[in-house]
Design an enzyme around this catalytic site. Sequence first.
Site, mmCIF file in Angstrom:
data_model
loop_
_atom_site.group_PDB
_atom_site.id
_atom_site.type_symbol
_atom_site.label_atom_id
_atom_site.label_comp_id
_atom_site.label_asym_id
_atom_site.label_seq_id
_atom_site.Cartn_x
_atom_site.Cartn_y
_atom_site.Cartn_z
ATOM 1 N N GLU A 5 35.776 54.766 37.917
ATOM 2 C CA GLU A 5 36.600 53.752 37.273
ATOM 3 C C GLU A 5 36.871 54.177 35.844
ATOM 4 O O GLU A 5 36.058 54.864 35.224
ATOM 5 C CB GLU A 5 35.831 52.421 37.277
ATOM 6 C CG GLU A 5 36.703 51.212 37.268
ATOM 7 C CD GLU A 5 35.872 49.936 37.298
ATOM 8 O OE1 GLU A 5 36.013 49.167 38.253
ATOM 9 O OE2 GLU A 5 35.081 49.715 36.353
ATOM 10 N N ASN A 44 40.452 32.263 33.444
ATOM 11 C CA ASN A 44 39.685 31.022 33.439
ATOM 12 C C ASN A 44 40.651 29.856 33.594
ATOM 13 O O ASN A 44 41.554 29.686 32.799
ATOM 14 C CB ASN A 44 38.907 30.880 32.140
ATOM 15 C CG ASN A 44 37.885 31.984 32.002
ATOM 16 O OD1 ASN A 44 37.199 32.334 32.967
ATOM 17 N ND2 ASN A 44 37.797 32.561 30.825
ATOM 18 N N GLU A 60 39.603 38.641 33.953
ATOM 19 C CA GLU A 60 39.604 37.472 34.835
ATOM 20 C C GLU A 60 40.437 36.369 34.201
ATOM 21 O O GLU A 60 40.815 36.458 33.037
ATOM 22 C CB GLU A 60 38.181 36.969 35.086
ATOM 23 C CG GLU A 60 37.452 36.533 33.835
ATOM 24 C CD GLU A 60 36.074 35.964 34.140
ATOM 25 O OE1 GLU A 60 35.796 35.659 35.303
ATOM 26 O OE2 GLU A 60 35.298 35.797 33.199
ATOM 27 N N GLU A 92 41.756 36.727 30.443
ATOM 28 C CA GLU A 92 40.897 37.580 29.625
ATOM 29 C C GLU A 92 41.213 39.050 29.880
ATOM 30 O O GLU A 92 41.383 39.465 31.027
ATOM 31 C CB GLU A 92 39.426 37.314 29.952
ATOM 32 C CG GLU A 92 38.980 35.913 29.626
ATOM 33 C CD GLU A 92 37.473 35.745 29.723
ATOM 34 O OE1 GLU A 92 36.812 36.580 30.378
ATOM 35 O OE2 GLU A 92 36.964 34.759 29.144
ATOM 36 N N LYS A 148 36.665 37.079 42.445
ATOM 37 C CA LYS A 148 36.862 38.302 41.661
ATOM 38 C C LYS A 148 37.836 39.255 42.347
ATOM 39 O O LYS A 148 38.707 39.846 41.698
ATOM 40 C CB LYS A 148 35.509 39.008 41.451
ATOM 41 C CG LYS A 148 34.622 38.262 40.500
ATOM 42 C CD LYS A 148 34.306 39.069 39.259
ATOM 43 C CE LYS A 148 33.641 38.133 38.286
ATOM 44 N NZ LYS A 148 33.627 38.318 36.946
#
Lengths: 431, 714
Positions: free
Chosen positions: B247, B337, B335, B322, B163
Amino acid sequence: SRKKNKRIYFDEYDMFVEHRCSDFGMDSSKNKYPGDSVVTGRGRINGRLAYVFSQDFTVFGGSLSGAHAQKICKVMDQAAMVGAPVIGLNDSGGARIQEGVESLAGYADIFLDTSYLFITGPDVVKSVTNEDVTQEQLGGAKTHTSVSGVAHRAFENDIDALLNLREFFNYLPLSNRDPAPVRECHDPSDRLVPELDMLVPIESTKAYDMLDIIHSIADEREFFEIMPSYARNIVVGFARMNGRTVGIVGNQPKVASGCLDINSSVKGARFVRFCDAFNIPLITFVDVPGFLPGTAQEYGGIIRHGAKLLFAFAEATVPKITIITRKAYGGAYDVMSSKHLRGDANYAWPTAEVAVMGAKGAVQIIFRGKEADAEAEYVDKFANPFPAAMRGFVDDIIQPSTTRVRICHDLDVLASKTQSSPWKKHANIPL
Amino acid sequence: MESSGSQCVKQDCPFQWQSVFTTKVQYQSKNLCFVHLSRFLLFFSLQTFEKLLIANRGEIACRVIKTCKKMGIKTVAIHSDVDANAVHVKMADEAVCVGPAPTSKSYLNMDAIMEVIKKTRAQAVHPGYGFLSENKEFARRLASEGVTFIGPDTHAIQAMGDKIESKLLAKNAKVNTIPGFDGVVKDADEAVRIAREIGYPVMIKASAGGGGKGMRIAWDDEETREGFRFSSQEAASSFGDDRLLIEKFIDNPRHIEIQVLADKHGNALWLNERECSIQRRNQKVVEEAPSTFLDPETRRAMGEQAVALAKAVKYSSAGTVEFLVDSSKNFYFLEMNTRLQVEHPVTECITGLDLVQEMIRVAKGYPLRHKQADIPINGWAVECRVYAEDPYKSFGLPSIGKLSQYQEPLHVPSVRVDSGIQQGSDISIYYDPMISKLITYGSNRAEALKRMEEALDNYVIRGVAHNISLLREVIIHPRFVQGDISTKFLPEVYPDGFKGHKLTDLERRELLATAASLYVAEQLRSQRFLGTPRIPIAKSKQSSWELSVRLGDGIYPVAVSKDGSSFSVEVDGMKLNVTSEWNLASPLLSVTIDGTQRTIQRLSRNASGDTSIQFLGTVYKLQILTKVAAELSKYMPEKAAEDTSSILRSPMPGAVVAVSVKPGDMVSEGQEICVIEAMKMQNSMIAAKTGKVKAVHCKAGDTVGEGDLLVELE
């Protein structure tokens, strides 16, 4: 039920009959009811003739008087004469169960929760055997459908029972002089059933549900099961194949591995004889590891009771089609409508194992544990349908998905089957 | 492409499946056929692999095998022992068992799989999705054996699997990431300064707090100060860690992802987006391509960033980037994939590419054969994930069983079904309960959705619970139709849980009329015997029926009269004409009610009058009795209802993981009694009331069915 509705064609008999008892003030006019404690008559179910008697609990608790009995006998006599069934609705404090009638009387229905059936009531039981038992435990619906095997189905209430009775009635011929009825069918007779090709598990010890096979093969997945809660290691009931009523018998691998024991043998035998008596073809699905061993079974007379099923299948002259889905071991194989009992069409699926017993047990006996590879050899030799097919014990090894097609074709051909047994006063089934 | 299809009857998916899929795909024009011919020739001019192993099961294994067949590649399937009869096993040229049912012992069993690869001499492995698809150890072991992994190299898998590293890489590649600050904030003023820098709204919470715990949303300076006060207090007191996380708060986020395709020569393409916002418990349910939300500029910007990221990690093969997209079309990297996604078919439908084929080509080392300008958006594609689960329980709790009847709606035009099961298959507790992916295609979204509705109605799934009702409600919901969706769609639209389709008055009448007509059709059929018994059958002259139909809490009088081949049905003072062929054996029944065509399914009936009918996707239970029988029912004794507070039944099939009580124990309301695991979920069963345990009917390790009695209280 006495009300005459424009649409309900019920012709009542003996509406003016009164009881003839004069003791205890019974002859006074307020104790006389026209028709007495039973309603009798005839009508049609889906256009088909049926005679009916229904005991009326509101008149002296439905008790059986001379007049009452006379009324019932009258409809029974007439039904026997014309060849139509009698449907009896019992609701009586002192009724004797009428048996041995033409057709339906053999299949008594009792209702859940509200019905009890016993020879002697809980009070008598207490005084004789000192057992504490409730009416429900002694003779309730649950007892008779799952423990005693006295009743064949239980239903929620009177209406539910009658609705199911109508459904059941449609499976049966009106008498033993009629062939099994053929109803209009929308399910194609050549329908393949692909799921059957993978239904039987590869491990021969794993269970599956015989009802899955029955539902998928029968017309429109409909199966009217008889005694669903009693001796569940054998499944019996009625279905249709291309519209024609058939009786289905199947070992149930899900319960006690589908072995035959005293109760399941008797349940199966009774059903087979019923079908034979009423010209209903028999379809038998075999997955049986053998008879249940043990002292309880032997002392209980499993040999005698198992022989009933053997006798019933051997004696039956209706079309008999047998499908071995997996295990067909030993004596139980013979009993389950085998070729040796005059089976008309005996098939095996590729998963079938026709042998004297399972490989493990056989090897133990033959080699007394000295031969390690023998089990594999035995499996190779006998855990498949070929030895039986080579000897003609099964007529063909069939792709399971084609089972419905094969049965439908066979039934068409066998519709004109005639077979006779040597003359005798009656057969001598080992009772 | 659409405009050239004028002489064609049907407008269909341009995707080239005609030989491998049984969908009725027709081509739109002759010049298109020419294009296909040249592609066809290309297949044979390019050698890829002779034999490929698919390290997966179910629909994705079947999906890969289909493309392999098209490319002339021999396939090897692996399977667990319970999957020995599975469709992917039958489809493959070879199949080898790699272990028992649990995935850790079979589909994740690298040693066994490596052994199979050696034994079968497979030259390449396609991992599908899930299982070993993003396992760098597996990729490494394959590489060391000289076997090609159909996917990116280990470096990309590793980088994107982490991550923090992936975020850092994205930042460096100038991909939008969620702006934020993680560290010690001196005072409220500094918090405001940071918040302004990020841009409102912001989310403030203690860094040490997991998930959404203690999260506060601030839309202005004032709220930021307040949020700082609470969060810093909480950080100090609850966690002893002063750090705060401030954030950007993504309000009403959508989940939109970009499909990328890259080769080993530094080329990369973006194949447009997929909208995957309809989710439950972070699992996608309905996906579509393109998204109603993106304009061409946003799409291009997202695509270019996705490609930049792919290039930055030297990505090859198909991959998915994504993004979360907020209501002002700002998008933020989530992220990447590094595998083929479940929902890849919608991209294939609108672009005409076969992603598996491209993956295999790229893995062999061929350069991409398309330019970015060659990638079209043709029409619209929607995918519904059809699951074996009960949508009435938290939008879907797994259901298991045997598919007693199963029929895919392939007779509906422009439908693609990716499945790995068939009639008779078992949906077991060991694997994902997905039955299939149902994809429909149209020249526009409305057409694709209309076909989806039809496809869902024509899908026959019996023997297990399924989520068709939920899928159908979602795709006809006004918010979905308008494209007004977010990842919170399901909880927002169904705050009290999904309850099935809500019938309008007219729909209820239609259902009652259909059910009553079916009942009468069945009654009439019961009188039709062939042959002549000795006692003739009396022909019924009945032409009208008075019925009483129970539906939910209501009992409705329904009058049916036969009118030639159709029925005239009076219900609620309204007359409806119901026509059908009344084929009582067919699982699908096409019924026309006053001119409206509906496809319904009668799931069951019995002699007691109980009928269940799937109507508009939802299953309704009805009881149909004649008026006489219904009137007499009043005199029947009522059955006492079971006291459900003192018994605990399993809400779904699964395995008992732990039982925390024994007979005689006292339990309080809400106390955990046992834990049931089904598929990937552990469910805690709690006591509905305080009391003493009377009996325990399960033990750890047992498998239980839905409705099985677990524990009884006194």
